[in-house]
Write an enzyme that holds these catalytic residues in place. Structure first.
Site, PDB file in Angstrom:
ATOM      1  N   PRO B 106       0.816  -1.221   0.000  1.00  0.00           N
ATOM      2  CG  PRO B 106      -0.663  -1.481   1.772  1.00  0.00           C
ATOM      3  CD  PRO B 106       0.570  -2.061   1.160  1.00  0.00           C
ATOM      4  N   GLY B 108       1.866   4.672   1.273  1.00  0.00           N
ATOM      5  CA  GLY B 108       1.728   5.240   2.599  1.00  0.00           C
ATOM      6  C   GLY B 108       2.060   4.231   3.676  1.00  0.00           C
ATOM      7  CB  CYS B 109       2.612   0.662   3.608  1.00  0.00           C
ATOM      8  SG  CYS B 109       2.063  -0.516   4.806  1.00  0.00           S
ATOM      9  CB  ILE B 110       6.434   4.318   6.470  1.00  0.00           C
ATOM     10  CG1 ILE B 110       5.611   5.394   5.740  1.00  0.00           C
ATOM     11  CG2 ILE B 110       7.887   4.732   6.538  1.00  0.00           C
ATOM     12  CD1 ILE B 110       5.232   6.552   6.605  1.00  0.00           C
TER      13      ILE B 110
END
Lengths: 134, 110, 101
Positions: B106, B108-110
């Site tokens: 995804p 924005g998945c850090i």
């Protein structure tokens, strides 16, 4: 700007909400700026900031309806602009002069936007804490 | 890297995500789920299918917060909450379900 | 001679320079590719500049780039669309080619 005193809702300031404007001025496929900018916006959305996006100059081309990239073998990321609403990014602005010079109108765009004059754009920009351009 | 099932090869990246979304099918989903130690039920498939539809429409995998809200809208509040989704996918609904659903990690998945 | 322009006319002077030179005479054709295709949008500033030279210069645009940008329904009349094979044909037909980078 008088943002220093206000906006803090806890002691260490981690809850500070700032006004971020992402200024998009590049066409979608000729360079990688538009796609990179969009990804940064989506990531920023996770931090609960006051985000707005502005489309000026060739940036308005990012929002044109009917893009189909099959024949150039690149990802068509224009549908992603429709996901912004779900990310609580609802403030999208387009400068009227930029549209008109390019023979475009609001009806040519794939998401609802607010069309602003240059004077209104000036006011909006001055009101920001941070402006990030792509 | 690659996974082989019944003579068919599926290419994956170093984190185990499929690199070609169009290769995805239920067979590879079951293998990916087993690697994640997720036992697939109808409720799992419902989330996977929802994610794939979301991806088709918007060309991104949603951040978990966005996924939760969107599922709540479509399937009701008893499914659109963190508790329900984390019970199905304990290591993160967006991350794990995207992997099983054959979608990229995804944004924005850090 | 075949002129190729791949930059948006709104942020680069390549198209303006090309038209300034090519419109002075001779046997010239213009092929717009990549962001250059925005120049043939109806009712746009760049479109007017292109229209003004179309009597003397034959103008082509690469269809895959036009479609990618969603501009296929907004193209000036009188522009010839080519695909990648047509691009190659144009290069072969002309004895020299200039890319205005």
């Amino acid at each position: 700007m008088s943002e220093a005193a206000g906006d803090f809702d806890d002691e260490d300031g981690s809850g500070t909400i700032k006004k971020f404007m992402f200024l998009n001025r590049k066409a979608p496929y000729g360079t990688v700026y538009a796609l990179e900018g969009l990804e940064v916006v989506l990531i920023t959305a996770a931090f609960d900031q006051d985000v707005s996006m502005v489309f000026m100059d060739d940036g308005v081309y990012q929002l044109v309806k009917g893009q189909n990239t099959k024949a150039i073998a690149m990802k068509n990321f224009s549908p992603t602009y429709r996901a912004l609403d779900g990310y609580d990014i609802e403030k999208l602005y387009v400068e009227r002069d930029s549209l008109e010079m390019r023979g475009l109108s609001e009806d040519d765009l794939l998401v609802p936007v607010e069309v602003l004059s240059s004077a209104e754009m000036q006011v909006l920009m001055s009101d920001q804490d941070v402006v990030i351009a792509f | 890297m690659a996974i082989e099932i019944n003579g068919k090869t599926y290419d994956t990246d170093e984190e185990g995500y499929l690199t070609d979304l169009s290769q995805w099918d239920e067979d590879v989903a079951k293998v990916l789920a087993a690697e994640e130690k997720v036992e697939m039920t109808d409720n799992h498939w419902e989330v996977i299918n929802f994610l794939r539809e979301y991806y088709n429409e918007f060309q991104i995998a949603p951040a978990v917060r966005v996924l939760t809200k969107a599922i709540g809208k479509k399937l009701g509040p008893d499914k659109g909450n963190n508790k329900y989704l984390y019970e199905l996918f304990p290591y993160g609904p967006a991350k794990q379900a995207c992997k099983i659903g054959g979608l990229p990690k995804p944004t924005g998945c850090i | 001679m075949l002129h190729i322009v791949n930059k948006s006319p709104f942020e680069n002077t390549a198209l303006a320079s090309c038209l300034r030179v090519a419109s002075k005479g001779g046997d010239n054709a213009l092929l717009l590719i990549e962001d250059g295709v925005y120049a043939i949008t109806k009712n746009s500033d760049a479109g007017k500049a292109v229209q003004a030279v179309m009597g003397g210069i034959k103008v082509y645009a690469l269809m895959p780039d036009v479609e990618a940008r969603g501009m296929q329904d907004r193209v000036l009349e009188g522009i010839s669309m080519v695909d990648y094979a047509g691009f190659v044909d144009l290069v072969i037909e002309h004895n020299n080619v200039q890319s205005w980078l």
